[in-house]
Scaffold this motif. Structure first.
Motif, PDB file in Angstrom:
ATOM      1  N   THR A 170       0.840  -1.210   0.000  1.00 51.74           N
ATOM      2  CA  THR A 170       0.000   0.000   0.000  1.00 51.74           C
ATOM      3  C   THR A 170       0.871   1.255   0.000  1.00 51.74           C
ATOM      4  O   THR A 170       0.552   2.249  -0.647  1.00 51.74           O
ATOM      5  CB  THR A 170      -0.902   0.062   1.252  1.00 51.74           C
ATOM      6  OG1 THR A 170      -0.085  -0.222   2.399  1.00 51.74           O
ATOM      7  CG2 THR A 170      -2.037  -0.942   1.185  1.00 51.74           C
ATOM      8  N   SER A 174       1.210   4.270  -2.665  1.00 48.12           N
ATOM      9  CA  SER A 174       1.065   5.666  -2.252  1.00 48.12           C
ATOM     10  C   SER A 174       2.178   6.518  -2.873  1.00 48.12           C
ATOM     11  O   SER A 174       1.941   7.615  -3.380  1.00 48.12           O
ATOM     12  CB  SER A 174       1.109   5.753  -0.720  1.00 48.12           C
ATOM     13  OG  SER A 174       1.039   7.099  -0.309  1.00 48.12           O
ATOM     14  N   GLU A 244      -7.318  14.261   1.967  1.00 55.61           N
ATOM     15  CA  GLU A 244      -6.477  13.564   2.952  1.00 55.61           C
ATOM     16  C   GLU A 244      -6.752  14.085   4.365  1.00 55.61           C
ATOM     17  O   GLU A 244      -6.941  13.311   5.306  1.00 55.61           O
ATOM     18  CB  GLU A 244      -5.001  13.761   2.591  1.00 55.61           C
ATOM     19  CG  GLU A 244      -4.050  13.019   3.507  1.00 55.61           C
ATOM     20  CD  GLU A 244      -2.576  13.280   3.182  1.00 55.61           C
ATOM     21  OE1 GLU A 244      -1.724  12.666   3.840  1.00 55.61           O
ATOM     22  OE2 GLU A 244      -2.283  14.114   2.292  1.00 55.61           O
ATOM     23  N   PHE A 247     -10.251  12.982   5.714  1.00 52.04           N
ATOM     24  CA  PHE A 247     -10.327  11.585   6.135  1.00 52.04           C
ATOM     25  C   PHE A 247      -9.468  11.319   7.372  1.00 52.04           C
ATOM     26  O   PHE A 247      -9.761  10.438   8.170  1.00 52.04           O
ATOM     27  CB  PHE A 247      -9.930  10.655   4.985  1.00 52.04           C
ATOM     28  CG  PHE A 247     -11.045  10.415   4.014  1.00 52.04           C
ATOM     29  CD1 PHE A 247     -11.775   9.229   4.039  1.00 52.04           C
ATOM     30  CD2 PHE A 247     -11.407  11.380   3.080  1.00 52.04           C
ATOM     31  CE1 PHE A 247     -12.833   9.014   3.157  1.00 52.04           C
ATOM     32  CE2 PHE A 247     -12.461  11.181   2.189  1.00 52.04           C
ATOM     33  CZ  PHE A 247     -13.171   9.992   2.233  1.00 52.04           C
ATOM     34  N   THR A 254     -12.205   5.787   6.996  1.00 55.73           N
ATOM     35  CA  THR A 254     -10.939   5.061   6.866  1.00 55.73           C
ATOM     36  C   THR A 254      -9.889   6.076   6.431  1.00 55.73           C
ATOM     37  O   THR A 254     -10.082   6.782   5.436  1.00 55.73           O
ATOM     38  CB  THR A 254     -11.049   4.000   5.742  1.00 55.73           C
ATOM     39  OG1 THR A 254     -12.322   3.385   5.848  1.00 55.73           O
ATOM     40  CG2 THR A 254      -9.948   2.967   5.862  1.00 55.73           C
ATOM     41  N   THR A 255      -8.796   6.163   7.167  1.00 54.85           N
ATOM     42  CA  THR A 255      -7.746   7.120   6.794  1.00 54.85           C
ATOM     43  C   THR A 255      -7.151   6.742   5.443  1.00 54.85           C
ATOM     44  O   THR A 255      -6.921   5.564   5.167  1.00 54.85           O
ATOM     45  CB  THR A 255      -6.636   7.113   7.860  1.00 54.85           C
ATOM     46  OG1 THR A 255      -7.249   7.397   9.116  1.00 54.85           O
ATOM     47  CG2 THR A 255      -5.588   8.164   7.583  1.00 54.85           C
ATOM     48  N   LEU A 256      -6.936   7.743   4.600  1.00 53.75           N
ATOM     49  CA  LEU A 256      -6.305   7.486   3.304  1.00 53.75           C
ATOM     50  C   LEU A 256      -4.818   7.804   3.392  1.00 53.75           C
ATOM     51  O   LEU A 256      -4.433   8.755   4.059  1.00 53.75           O
ATOM     52  CB  LEU A 256      -6.913   8.406   2.227  1.00 53.75           C
ATOM     53  CG  LEU A 256      -8.378   8.224   1.880  1.00 53.75           C
ATOM     54  CD1 LEU A 256      -8.793   9.260   0.840  1.00 53.75           C
ATOM     55  CD2 LEU A 256      -8.649   6.825   1.345  1.00 53.75           C
ATOM     56  N   GLU A 260      -3.050   7.870  -1.953  1.00 55.50           N
ATOM     57  CA  GLU A 260      -4.421   7.474  -2.284  1.00 55.50           C
ATOM     58  C   GLU A 260      -5.300   8.712  -2.440  1.00 55.50           C
ATOM     59  O   GLU A 260      -6.159   8.775  -3.319  1.00 55.50           O
ATOM     60  CB  GLU A 260      -4.977   6.545  -1.195  1.00 55.50           C
ATOM     61  CG  GLU A 260      -4.240   5.216  -1.121  1.00 55.50           C
ATOM     62  CD  GLU A 260      -4.564   4.391   0.128  1.00 55.50           C
ATOM     63  OE1 GLU A 260      -4.403   3.165   0.069  1.00 55.50           O
ATOM     64  OE2 GLU A 260      -4.974   4.963   1.166  1.00 55.50           O
ATOM     65  N   ALA A 261      -5.072   9.712  -1.574  1.00 57.60           N
ATOM     66  CA  ALA A 261      -5.840  10.961  -1.674  1.00 57.60           C
ATOM     67  C   ALA A 261      -5.424  11.760  -2.910  1.00 57.60           C
ATOM     68  O   ALA A 261      -6.265  12.329  -3.615  1.00 57.60           O
ATOM     69  CB  ALA A 261      -5.628  11.797  -0.408  1.00 57.60           C
ATOM     70  N   TYR A 295      -5.568   2.334  -7.825  1.00 61.66           N
ATOM     71  CA  TYR A 295      -6.089   2.758  -6.512  1.00 61.66           C
ATOM     72  C   TYR A 295      -7.565   2.421  -6.367  1.00 61.66           C
ATOM     73  O   TYR A 295      -8.331   2.579  -7.311  1.00 61.66           O
ATOM     74  CB  TYR A 295      -5.911   4.274  -6.331  1.00 61.66           C
ATOM     75  CG  TYR A 295      -4.460   4.688  -6.428  1.00 61.66           C
ATOM     76  CD1 TYR A 295      -3.618   4.610  -5.331  1.00 61.66           C
ATOM     77  CD2 TYR A 295      -3.924   5.104  -7.648  1.00 61.66           C
ATOM     78  CE1 TYR A 295      -2.278   4.954  -5.421  1.00 61.66           C
ATOM     79  CE2 TYR A 295      -2.584   5.442  -7.757  1.00 61.66           C
ATOM     80  CZ  TYR A 295      -1.765   5.368  -6.643  1.00 61.66           C
ATOM     81  OH  TYR A 295      -0.444   5.700  -6.753  1.00 61.66           O
ATOM     82  N   VAL A 298     -12.715   5.768  -3.878  1.00 58.77           N
ATOM     83  CA  VAL A 298     -13.122   6.302  -2.568  1.00 58.77           C
ATOM     84  C   VAL A 298     -14.567   6.784  -2.687  1.00 58.77           C
ATOM     85  O   VAL A 298     -14.938   7.380  -3.700  1.00 58.77           O
ATOM     86  CB  VAL A 298     -12.206   7.494  -2.170  1.00 58.77           C
ATOM     87  CG1 VAL A 298     -12.625   8.072  -0.819  1.00 58.77           C
ATOM     88  CG2 VAL A 298     -10.749   7.054  -2.134  1.00 58.77           C
TER      89      VAL A 298
END
Length: 355
Positions: A170, A174, A244, A247, A254-256, A260-261, A295, A298
């Motif tokens: 992951t 990122s 970001e 979240f 769920t934290t990104l 991912e953001a 990715y 979201v």
């Protein structure tokens, strides 16, 4: 690009450790402080210390991993620790970690006794291609990313992709987002190279990291204070950072990860580019497909979107109350300081939902 042009030169693998040992001999720091987080303490520090010729007079400072700890409270703890351990103006700080460690460590070093020397050893893909170059240091203020900081360059940056062996998938993904961003603002050739990922080996990665760092270093060298060209590095970040932050501070979400953001931010920015800069529609589709291949999608509610738009006004890139976007006329042809009406931002989220 010769190293002399860039403040805080970047060295790779063994060359980096040779340069580091020579630097330590020459400067003869009173003490060396290693800043690590719990992950890099476990996975990276021992590898690094083996490469050091004279590991006496060394202190290890550890912080908790994660963006949530990138704040002034952590800095205060470190400033106190440095004082207690008799750090002086001749001390050297070596930051070994991802973007949180290099950003925060650079800031702590730049402000302690009005500045001690520091070196960055990025251990995540994201930090290698982004956080470690350009001298931006800083911490978050509540949920506002990087609000507090200074521009102050590391003495050197040592990039050794061997550290990437310890990274979860992951985190690799990122970091890839920043590479994709460098490609979108610089050239179609590089974009095609980095999106043909099925064939990516670690050797390719070495080369891609170098190329990505060079794209960033070139921009930063030409515009160190971010008056113009450097703003192009914010592609996908105006919305990406707001997403970001949102979240990060809503515990039910769920934290990104940063990348991912930013991946979402790049799709939104490319849609806005089509609407406002006549960016080619077929390329918008291709970029959307390629990013969504890498990715996860979201999910945003209407309320999420409203709050994300509200958060954008705190972005450091803004001035006079205007939210400034970087958009693209084409891949490799960015335009800075674009004003975007709110309705179009809503349309961009609508496009992302349906893509």
């Amino acid at each position: 690009m010769s190293h002399s042009e860039v403040k805080g030169p970047v060295y790779y693998q063994e060359d980096g450790f040779l340069k580091l040992n020579a630097f330590i001999k020459e400067v003869n720091p009173s003490k060396i402080f290693f800043l690590v987080d719990n992950n890099t303490h476990r996975d990276c520090l021992a590898i690094f210390l083996k490469k050091l010729e004279s590991p006496e007079n060394v202190e290890i400072l550890e912080i908790e991993a994660g963006e949530i700890n990138k704040n002034l409270e952590t800095c205060t703890g470190l400033w106190n620790a440095l004082s207690e351990l008799d750090a002086d103006r001749k001390s050297l700080m070596i930051n070994i970690g991802g973007g949180v460690v290099t950003d925060l460590g650079g800031f702590v070093a730049s402000t302690f006794k009005r500045g001690i020397r520091y070196i960055n050893v990025p251990t995540s893909l994201l930090a290698m291609v982004d956080a470690s170059v350009g001298g931006k240091t800083g911490v978050d203020l509540g949920n506002l990313k990087n609000q507090i900081g200074v521009i102050n360059h590391a003495e050197m940056v040592i990039i050794d992709p061997a550290f990437l062996g310890t990274l979860p998938q992951t985190e690799m993904r990122s970091g890839l987002a920043e590479i994709l961003k460098h490609a979108l603002i610089s050239s179609e050739t590089y974009w095609n190279k980095v999106t043909n990922l099925s064939e990516l080996t670690l050797d390719d990665l070495d080369e891609i990291i170098k190329e990505s760092v060079e794209i960033k270093a070139k921009v930063v060298t030409e515009d160190p204070e971010e008056h113009g060209l450097r703003k192009t590095l914010n592609y996908g970040h105006t919305l990406g950072h707001a997403i970001e932050s949102y979240f990060l501070t809503h515990s039910e979400k769920t934290t990104l990860l940063h990348g991912e953001a930013i991946a979402v931010g790049m799709i939104l920015a490319t849609y806005l580019s089509k609407e406002l800069q006549d960016f080619p529609e077929d390329k918008l589709k291709e970029i959307t497909v390629k990013i969504l291949d890498i990715y996860d999608r979201v999910v945003f509610s209407e309320e999420d979107i409203q709050q994300i738009i509200d958060l954008m006004k705190y972005d450091k890139k803004n001035s006079h109350g205007n939210i400034n976007f970087v958009l693209l006329k084409d891949i490799g042809n960015p335009v800075i300081d674009c004003k975007v009406p709110n309705q179009l931002i809503w349309n961009a989220f609508e496009y992302y939902k349906k893509a």
